[in-house]
Every structure is written in structure tokens, then in C-alpha cells.
Design a protein around this motif. Sequence first.
Motif, mmCIF file in Angstrom:
data_model
loop_
_atom_site.group_PDB
_atom_site.id
_atom_site.type_symbol
_atom_site.label_atom_id
_atom_site.label_comp_id
_atom_site.label_asym_id
_atom_site.label_seq_id
_atom_site.Cartn_x
_atom_site.Cartn_y
_atom_site.Cartn_z
ATOM 1 N N LEU A 147 62.465 58.528 26.054
ATOM 2 C CA LEU A 147 62.416 57.268 25.319
ATOM 3 C C LEU A 147 61.400 57.350 24.185
ATOM 4 O O LEU A 147 60.309 57.910 24.338
ATOM 5 N N ASN A 148 61.768 56.780 23.047
ATOM 6 C CA ASN A 148 60.854 56.648 21.916
ATOM 7 C C ASN A 148 60.439 55.186 21.813
ATOM 8 O O ASN A 148 61.272 54.309 21.535
ATOM 9 N N LEU A 149 59.166 54.913 22.065
ATOM 10 C CA LEU A 149 58.620 53.561 21.956
ATOM 11 C C LEU A 149 57.964 53.441 20.594
ATOM 12 O O LEU A 149 57.029 54.181 20.271
ATOM 13 N N LEU A 150 58.449 52.515 19.794
ATOM 14 C CA LEU A 150 58.039 52.432 18.393
ATOM 15 C C LEU A 150 57.301 51.135 18.112
ATOM 16 O O LEU A 150 57.655 50.077 18.638
ATOM 17 N N ILE A 151 56.291 51.217 17.256
ATOM 18 C CA ILE A 151 55.554 50.024 16.854
ATOM 19 C C ILE A 151 55.121 50.172 15.403
ATOM 20 O O ILE A 151 54.726 51.253 14.961
ATOM 21 N N ARG A 152 55.257 49.091 14.669
ATOM 22 C CA ARG A 152 54.796 49.100 13.285
ATOM 23 C C ARG A 152 53.300 49.425 13.235
ATOM 24 O O ARG A 152 52.533 48.966 14.078
ATOM 25 N N ARG A 153 52.902 50.154 12.244
ATOM 26 C CA ARG A 153 51.478 50.471 12.104
ATOM 27 C C ARG A 153 50.660 49.203 11.904
ATOM 28 O O ARG A 153 49.577 49.053 12.458
ATOM 29 N N SER A 154 51.184 48.268 11.101
ATOM 30 C CA SER A 154 50.459 47.023 10.847
ATOM 31 C C SER A 154 50.326 46.190 12.113
ATOM 32 O O SER A 154 49.297 45.555 12.348
ATOM 33 N N THR A 155 51.351 46.202 12.963
ATOM 34 C CA THR A 155 51.294 45.463 14.221
ATOM 35 C C THR A 155 50.256 46.075 15.147
ATOM 36 O O THR A 155 49.507 45.359 15.821
ATOM 37 N N PHE A 156 50.214 47.394 15.191
ATOM 38 C CA PHE A 156 49.196 48.061 16.005
ATOM 39 C C PHE A 156 47.802 47.660 15.533
ATOM 40 O O PHE A 156 46.928 47.338 16.338
ATOM 41 N N ALA A 157 47.616 47.648 14.214
ATOM 42 C CA ALA A 157 46.304 47.304 13.665
ATOM 43 C C ALA A 157 45.919 45.870 13.998
ATOM 44 O O ALA A 157 44.762 45.580 14.324
ATOM 45 N N GLU A 158 46.883 44.960 13.947
ATOM 46 C CA GLU A 158 46.591 43.544 14.183
ATOM 47 C C GLU A 158 46.439 43.223 15.667
ATOM 48 O O GLU A 158 45.632 42.386 16.052
ATOM 49 N N SER A 159 47.210 43.900 16.511
ATOM 50 C CA SER A 159 47.294 43.515 17.917
ATOM 51 C C SER A 159 46.349 44.264 18.844
ATOM 52 O O SER A 159 46.068 43.792 19.942
ATOM 53 N N PHE A 160 45.852 45.414 18.418
ATOM 54 C CA PHE A 160 45.162 46.280 19.362
ATOM 55 C C PHE A 160 43.664 46.428 19.113
ATOM 56 O O PHE A 160 42.997 47.214 19.768
ATOM 57 N N TRP A 161 43.135 45.634 18.177
ATOM 58 C CA TRP A 161 41.684 45.618 17.987
ATOM 59 C C TRP A 161 40.976 45.281 19.293
ATOM 60 O O TRP A 161 40.023 45.940 19.697
ATOM 61 N N GLU A 162 41.434 44.212 19.927
ATOM 62 C CA GLU A 162 40.790 43.755 21.160
ATOM 63 C C GLU A 162 40.830 44.836 22.239
ATOM 64 O O GLU A 162 39.850 45.054 22.960
ATOM 65 N N LEU A 163 41.950 45.526 22.339
ATOM 66 C CA LEU A 163 42.087 46.583 23.333
ATOM 67 C C LEU A 163 41.088 47.704 23.068
ATOM 68 O O LEU A 163 40.429 48.202 23.983
ATOM 69 N N LEU A 164 40.937 48.083 21.810
ATOM 70 C CA LEU A 164 40.018 49.165 21.475
ATOM 71 C C LEU A 164 38.560 48.731 21.593
ATOM 72 O O LEU A 164 37.692 49.514 21.969
ATOM 73 N N GLU A 165 38.280 47.471 21.264
ATOM 74 C CA GLU A 165 36.914 46.968 21.380
ATOM 75 C C GLU A 165 36.439 46.954 22.822
ATOM 76 O O GLU A 165 35.268 47.178 23.121
ATOM 77 N N SER A 166 37.364 46.699 23.745
ATOM 78 C CA SER A 166 36.994 46.581 25.151
ATOM 79 C C SER A 166 36.874 47.930 25.840
ATOM 80 O O SER A 166 36.436 48.017 26.974
#
Length: 361
Positions: A147-166
Motif C-alpha cells: 500500500l502507498n499511503l499519500l499525504i500532501r506536503r502542506s498537510t503534513f506541515a500543518e497537521s503534524f507540528w504538534e506530533l513532532l513537538e511532543s
Amino acid sequence: MDREAFLKILTPLDVHDTYRELYFQNPAAFAVPVRSWEEFCGRYNELEGEGKTKLPPVPPTPIAPVFSEEEYFPQEDWGEVSVIVNARYCPAFLHELEFIKIIYVFRGSCFFYIDGRWISMTEGNACIVAPGVEQTVFSCADEDIVLNLLIRRSTFAESFWELLESNDGGVIADFFWKMLYHKPGGEVLLFNSRPDMLLEESVMDLYEEALLQPVKSGLVMKSMMMAIFAYILRWKEKDVVWLRKKEKHREYPLAQYLLYMKEHIDEVSLASLAGNFYVSEGYLSRYFRRETGFTFSQLLQEMKMKRAAELLIKTECNIEKIVALIGYTDQSIFFRNFKAAYGMTPLVYRKKKRQAEFMYT
């Protein structure tokens, strides 16, 4: 959805039958990656003998040197995450992506090709590919489900700050930071892990939401993708292989710099950032340019615009308050920069995003 039901959906070969027939008639033609259907057909005929097998004039699945976000994500607001089943027996076509891809081997195995070498992946393995990396995947068994799970780069940048900060950091977190802000050309991270049941369940849930549900939810799909990245972040670093990075892993201060900028977004300057980390302004300027391809000012402006967009959606703050919170003193400059970033004024952006959230959640 349980595993048995999931496998019943994905086991049929369907359109991949053409590739399968061609593979078993002439497997040697599939041994070397190519860059076009014409190149593959030429190689196939050369190895088998001209005219022995009638090859389709066009490939059964899309082939291109570069795949854009517009080709893989629908225009609807929920079109920020997608799932594609890798075509079994499809020839290994080298290509780049404008978005982020996770290759996940759900069952069987596959081969990942990058920088002139084949890398074997087995059930439970995952590979994260940053944008701008020329690569390909090849699987040649009926049992293979990749399976190829795809995500826009901009969506990753907007949605995953909190995940990386934690997260406390480490090799995997550093890779994600680089994927967000590193200049084009990207890196690839391979996880030689055994099947993770929680990750597998999240992958099946994402597939069901993205491809089977008649009414899709962007919020649900992004939440599922966040869960997948969160599970990956906690995998053991001994199972991680950098496929393009030969030097020993070293401390990666970009994440610390960016987090400090975000926490002090209303007042941070190049001088204050340099002073806080005991480095010179000249070093910091060169470091940002080398690691990201952008200047400090460009990164800060992008960060301010993303924060403004977040405040417009998630709060009732008026424009004057938002301008102050992100450190602007001139509203006209803020309006100009925001429109350049998002193609509309702040108030129009707030209205459209809230309407979209109401429709697709």
C-alpha cells in the motif's frame, strides 16, 4: 474492518492481470527499472524477440516521471490524504513525487529501488519517501499487497507540528523535520520491523475511509494518518535504515531552531535566535540556507502565515488580534503576505475553511 475482510478486497488482481501475463512470459524484461512505457516495450521486445507478444499501446496504470499533487488528490477539501494499492507485476518505473509517501508491505514482499540498488521489503516493513526522490517499487507475487499511503506536503506541515513537538527527538523525528523543511531532493527512511498490529489496524481503517466510504471525512483521514505517523515515531531506532544518508547520525539542530521560532513567533529575530543558541547570525543564516534552501526571513514568514491560518480557523480572534499575536505591526503587509500565501484574504479564508469543515466532518 478485520484483516480477513481486508484481504478479500485486495486479493483479486483485476487490471494487474496484463502485467502478470507479461511478467511470466518474459520476467527478464522486468529486472531493470525504466523511465517510460516505450522504454519498457523496447526492452521487452529485445529480450523476447520482436513481435512475439503484442504489448498494449498504453500502460494499464499511470506512468510519468513526476506525479503531482493535483493528479493524486481530489479538489475537495478532504483530498489531502490518499491510499493507492501498488500494482502487482507492474514494471519498475522510476519516478518522483511532489508529496510524501509511506510504502507499507501489508502482506508478502516487494523490492524498493533507489540510487541504483534494490532493497528487499517484507511484511510489516515500511518506507517513508520524501518529495523529490527518484524511486520505484516492484512486487512479483500474487500474494503481495503493498500500500502507498499519500499525504500532501502542506498537510503534513500543518497537521503534524504538534506530533513532532511532543516527541523527544531521535533519528525518526529528525527525519520528519527534514521532510518538512529540507530543500528538495529528500531522503528515504526504511523500517525493517515486524508487523505492528496497531499500525496495521490504522492502515486498514484509512483504506476503508479513503476508498470505501461514500461520504469521506478529511478530519477522520488526517487523524488516521497522524496515528500512523505516531506509531512510526515510537518504533525502535535499531530497525531504522537511512537509504540515502551514509554518514553517522548526528544532532540535527534545525528542529530546535524552528520550535524556538514558533514559541516566540511574535518577537523572534535572527539576532535573538542566534543569541539563544550561542551561535553567530552569519552561521545561522548560512545554516538555514544550506539545510532548507530558504532564508531565515522566508521561514519565519511561512511560519507566521501558517499560524495566522490556524488562528482564523480555530479561534474567534479578530484580524487585529491575529496580527499582533504573530508579530506584525502593519496590517497591510500582513494582508498582502497572507493573500500571496493562500490566494485569498484572511476573512474569506476563514469562511471557506469553516464551511468545508462543516461539510466534510
